[in-house]
Motif scaffolding. Structure first.
Motif, PDB file in Angstrom:
ATOM      1  N   ARG A 132      -4.374  30.031  46.303  1.00 26.58           N
ATOM      2  CA  ARG A 132      -3.810  30.326  47.618  1.00 26.58           C
ATOM      3  C   ARG A 132      -4.190  29.225  48.610  1.00 26.58           C
ATOM      4  O   ARG A 132      -5.307  28.714  48.600  1.00 26.58           O
ATOM      5  N   LYS A 133      -3.264  28.864  49.466  1.00 30.04           N
ATOM      6  CA  LYS A 133      -3.511  27.826  50.465  1.00 30.04           C
ATOM      7  C   LYS A 133      -4.233  28.440  51.652  1.00 30.04           C
ATOM      8  O   LYS A 133      -3.628  29.112  52.493  1.00 30.04           O
ATOM      9  N   ASP A 134      -5.563  28.226  51.713  1.00 31.54           N
ATOM     10  CA  ASP A 134      -6.406  28.765  52.773  1.00 31.54           C
ATOM     11  C   ASP A 134      -6.136  30.260  52.950  1.00 31.54           C
ATOM     12  O   ASP A 134      -6.238  31.022  52.016  1.00 31.54           O
ATOM     13  N   ASP A 135      -5.757  30.656  54.179  1.00 32.42           N
ATOM     14  CA  ASP A 135      -5.490  32.070  54.437  1.00 32.42           C
ATOM     15  C   ASP A 135      -3.996  32.373  54.476  1.00 32.42           C
ATOM     16  O   ASP A 135      -3.586  33.435  54.938  1.00 32.42           O
ATOM     17  N   ASP A 136      -3.188  31.435  53.969  1.00 33.11           N
ATOM     18  CA  ASP A 136      -1.741  31.612  53.968  1.00 33.11           C
ATOM     19  C   ASP A 136      -1.363  32.652  52.918  1.00 33.11           C
ATOM     20  O   ASP A 136      -1.691  32.513  51.744  1.00 33.11           O
ATOM     21  N   PHE A 137      -0.636  33.700  53.319  1.00 33.55           N
ATOM     22  CA  PHE A 137      -0.275  34.770  52.405  1.00 33.55           C
ATOM     23  C   PHE A 137       0.794  34.326  51.413  1.00 33.55           C
ATOM     24  O   PHE A 137       0.870  34.837  50.296  1.00 33.55           O
ATOM     25  N   ILE A 138       1.618  33.358  51.805  1.00 33.55           N
ATOM     26  CA  ILE A 138       2.766  32.965  50.993  1.00 33.55           C
ATOM     27  C   ILE A 138       2.497  31.713  50.176  1.00 33.55           C
ATOM     28  O   ILE A 138       2.694  31.706  48.956  1.00 33.55           O
ATOM     29  N   ARG A 139       2.020  30.671  50.803  1.00 32.82           N
ATOM     30  CA  ARG A 139       1.981  29.366  50.154  1.00 32.82           C
ATOM     31  C   ARG A 139       0.800  29.221  49.194  1.00 32.82           C
ATOM     32  O   ARG A 139      -0.268  29.773  49.401  1.00 32.82           O
ATOM     33  N   ARG A 140       1.034  28.442  48.143  1.00 34.00           N
ATOM     34  CA  ARG A 140       0.002  28.085  47.179  1.00 34.00           C
ATOM     35  C   ARG A 140      -0.134  26.565  47.171  1.00 34.00           C
ATOM     36  O   ARG A 140       0.713  25.847  47.678  1.00 34.00           O
ATOM     37  N   GLU A 141      -1.220  26.084  46.541  1.00 33.26           N
ATOM     38  CA  GLU A 141      -1.439  24.649  46.457  1.00 33.26           C
ATOM     39  C   GLU A 141      -2.301  24.338  45.239  1.00 33.26           C
ATOM     40  O   GLU A 141      -2.961  25.219  44.671  1.00 33.26           O
ATOM     41  N   VAL A 142      -2.267  23.084  44.828  1.00 29.33           N
ATOM     42  CA  VAL A 142      -3.174  22.622  43.783  1.00 29.33           C
ATOM     43  C   VAL A 142      -4.561  22.485  44.401  1.00 29.33           C
ATOM     44  O   VAL A 142      -4.739  21.808  45.414  1.00 29.33           O
ATOM     45  N   ARG A 143      -5.559  23.150  43.786  1.00 29.93           N
ATOM     46  CA  ARG A 143      -6.922  23.087  44.311  1.00 29.93           C
ATOM     47  C   ARG A 143      -7.907  23.298  43.171  1.00 29.93           C
ATOM     48  O   ARG A 143      -7.625  24.006  42.202  1.00 29.93           O
ATOM     49  N   GLU A 144      -9.073  22.698  43.291  1.00 31.89           N
ATOM     50  CA  GLU A 144     -10.058  22.709  42.214  1.00 31.89           C
ATOM     51  C   GLU A 144     -10.498  24.109  41.838  1.00 31.89           C
ATOM     52  O   GLU A 144     -10.816  24.385  40.674  1.00 31.89           O
ATOM     53  N   ASP A 145     -10.551  25.009  42.832  1.00 37.83           N
ATOM     54  CA  ASP A 145     -11.013  26.375  42.549  1.00 37.83           C
ATOM     55  C   ASP A 145      -9.856  27.316  42.207  1.00 37.83           C
ATOM     56  O   ASP A 145     -10.033  28.531  42.164  1.00 37.83           O
ATOM     57  N   GLY A 146      -8.678  26.748  41.940  1.00 36.63           N
ATOM     58  CA  GLY A 146      -7.526  27.560  41.598  1.00 36.63           C
ATOM     59  C   GLY A 146      -7.536  28.008  40.143  1.00 36.63           C
ATOM     60  O   GLY A 146      -8.455  27.689  39.372  1.00 36.63           O
ATOM     61  N   ARG A 147      -6.506  28.736  39.761  1.00 36.27           N
ATOM     62  CA  ARG A 147      -6.383  29.240  38.397  1.00 36.27           C
ATOM     63  C   ARG A 147      -5.672  28.208  37.523  1.00 36.27           C
ATOM     64  O   ARG A 147      -4.772  27.502  37.968  1.00 36.27           O
ATOM     65  N   GLU A 148      -6.102  28.148  36.276  1.00 36.78           N
ATOM     66  CA  GLU A 148      -5.516  27.226  35.319  1.00 36.78           C
ATOM     67  C   GLU A 148      -3.998  27.405  35.275  1.00 36.78           C
ATOM     68  O   GLU A 148      -3.487  28.513  35.172  1.00 36.78           O
ATOM     69  N   SER A 149      -3.263  26.285  35.332  1.00 38.34           N
ATOM     70  CA  SER A 149      -1.801  26.340  35.382  1.00 38.34           C
ATOM     71  C   SER A 149      -1.217  25.152  34.636  1.00 38.34           C
ATOM     72  O   SER A 149      -1.600  24.008  34.893  1.00 38.34           O
ATOM     73  N   GLN A 150      -0.272  25.430  33.724  1.00 39.91           N
ATOM     74  CA  GLN A 150       0.379  24.349  32.963  1.00 39.91           C
ATOM     75  C   GLN A 150       1.888  24.482  33.036  1.00 39.91           C
ATOM     76  O   GLN A 150       2.437  25.562  32.758  1.00 39.91           O
ATOM     77  N   THR A 151       2.525  23.395  33.413  1.00 36.22           N
ATOM     78  CA  THR A 151       3.977  23.308  33.493  1.00 36.22           C
ATOM     79  C   THR A 151       4.426  22.105  32.680  1.00 36.22           C
ATOM     80  O   THR A 151       4.043  20.977  32.987  1.00 36.22           O
ATOM     81  N   GLU A 152       5.225  22.329  31.650  1.00 37.27           N
ATOM     82  CA  GLU A 152       5.740  21.239  30.817  1.00 37.27           C
ATOM     83  C   GLU A 152       7.190  20.964  31.219  1.00 37.27           C
ATOM     84  O   GLU A 152       7.946  21.883  31.502  1.00 37.27           O
ATOM     85  N   TYR A 153       7.566  19.678  31.233  1.00 37.61           N
ATOM     86  CA  TYR A 153       8.924  19.353  31.654  1.00 37.61           C
ATOM     87  C   TYR A 153       9.502  18.219  30.816  1.00 37.61           C
ATOM     88  O   TYR A 153       8.802  17.419  30.200  1.00 37.61           O
ATOM     89  N   TRP A 154      10.843  18.186  30.807  1.00 39.89           N
ATOM     90  CA  TRP A 154      11.611  17.131  30.158  1.00 39.89           C
ATOM     91  C   TRP A 154      12.721  16.712  31.127  1.00 39.89           C
ATOM     92  O   TRP A 154      13.406  17.565  31.701  1.00 39.89           O
ATOM     93  N   VAL A 155      12.890  15.420  31.316  1.00 39.18           N
ATOM     94  CA  VAL A 155      13.970  14.933  32.181  1.00 39.18           C
ATOM     95  C   VAL A 155      15.295  15.039  31.430  1.00 39.18           C
ATOM     96  O   VAL A 155      15.427  14.544  30.317  1.00 39.18           O
TER      97      VAL A 155
END
Length: 293
Positions: A187-210
């Motif tokens: 979560r981005k600070d105290d923002d209820f909606i927005r998320r962000e990449v942060r060290e204390d965040g949850r593990e997340s993996q997104t694979e992509y192909w152009v």
């Protein structure tokens, strides 16, 4: 709703243990006991502590999930592409909220599925969303028609065995033909909606192909290996390739689309009741197709 299994071995086993191997949780036993369900052994009322013999048949009668006045009924349009006794697959348009909340409590996907179930004469009237999409993301949504189906699919979500794939059109030119974005999201600070990449965040993996590169944007195919809130949008924004139309995460609104250019076009799962593999696809919606053209 009834489910029956036959014991096919001579291993000593009690009813509760046997049903546990078929996905009946402790919570479900409580619901069965206190809400009008039943457990039958060879057609006769049984107890969870009873011992089973080889070829015994155990039937679970799940209590019905009755109409809940807290969830409104809507008879709005539904693009149903598959339905059986346990699941519904819906092609959701952009702009339709998936579950009731602050944005809409009367005419969400859940409200419409409830209306569909009522019209069909169903006794279970509580839709369970398995694969949720943001309001302005279009595409395939899996809905469980009762709590047991939902619980069985939750196990597949936890083991990442549901294959979910998306199309997105992102800003700028993505240079690598294939990549894995492995960055924690929180979560981005105290923002209820927005998320962000942060060290204390949850593990997340997104694979992509152009799939295709244009002058100002790139069409990518995406497979999720985790399911964090706004995961695709956050990961590509962090790489300075926000989705077109995604003004929350820096995407431009000037190229002809006013919602995030994200579409859930494919998913597959193994049916926990039949063992059959289900695969579903959804074509690109008009606004994204126009962008590509």
């Amino acid at each position: 709703m009834e489910f029956t299994w036959r014991k096919d071995n001579d291993q000593e086993q009690k009813v509760k243990s046997f049903l546990g191997t078929h996905g009946v949780s402790h919570r479900m036993f409580t619901q069965i006991k206190h809400n009008g369900g039943d457990i039958l052994v060879n057609g006769v009322h049984g107890r969870t502590v009873d011992w089973l013999q080889e070829n015994d048949e155990v039937t679970v009668i799940m209590p019905p999930e009755l109409d809940n006045d807290l969830v409104a009924t809507s008879y709005g349009e539904l693009d149903i592409i598959y339905e059986d006794a346990n699941f519904i697959v819906v092609n959701k348009p952009a702009g339709l909220t998936t579950v009731p909340g602050h944005a809409d409590r009367e005419d969400t996907l859940v409200n419409r599925v409830k209306g569909h179930l009522k019209q069909a004469g169903a006794t279970d009237l509580v839709p369970h969303i398995v694969t949720r999409l943001d309001r302005f993301t279009s595409g395939l949504v899996l809905v469980a028609k009762h709590r047991f189906a939902h619980a069985m699919m939750d196990k597949q979500l936890q083991t990442h065995s549901i294959d979910k794939r998306y199309y997105a059109i992102v800003s700028g030119i993505v240079e690598q033909d294939h990549g894995m974005i492995d960055l924690p999201i929180g979560r981005k600070d105290d923002d209820f909606i927005r998320r962000e990449v942060r060290e204390d965040g949850r593990e997340s993996q997104t694979e992509y192909w152009v799939k295709e590169r244009g002058t100002h944007a790139t069409w990518v195919q995406i497979q999720l290996h985790t399911g964090r809130t706004h995961q695709i949008r956050v990961h590509f924004s962090h790489l300075n390739h926000p989705l077109l139309g995604d003004d929350i995460y820096g995407g431009t609104l000037e190229l002809g689309i006013t919602r995030q250019a994200l579409h859930a076009y494919y998913f597959s799962f193994d049916d926990p009741f039949t063992g059959e593999k289900h695969e579903f696809t959804s074509p690109l919606p008009e606004d994204m197709r126009v962008l590509l053209e």
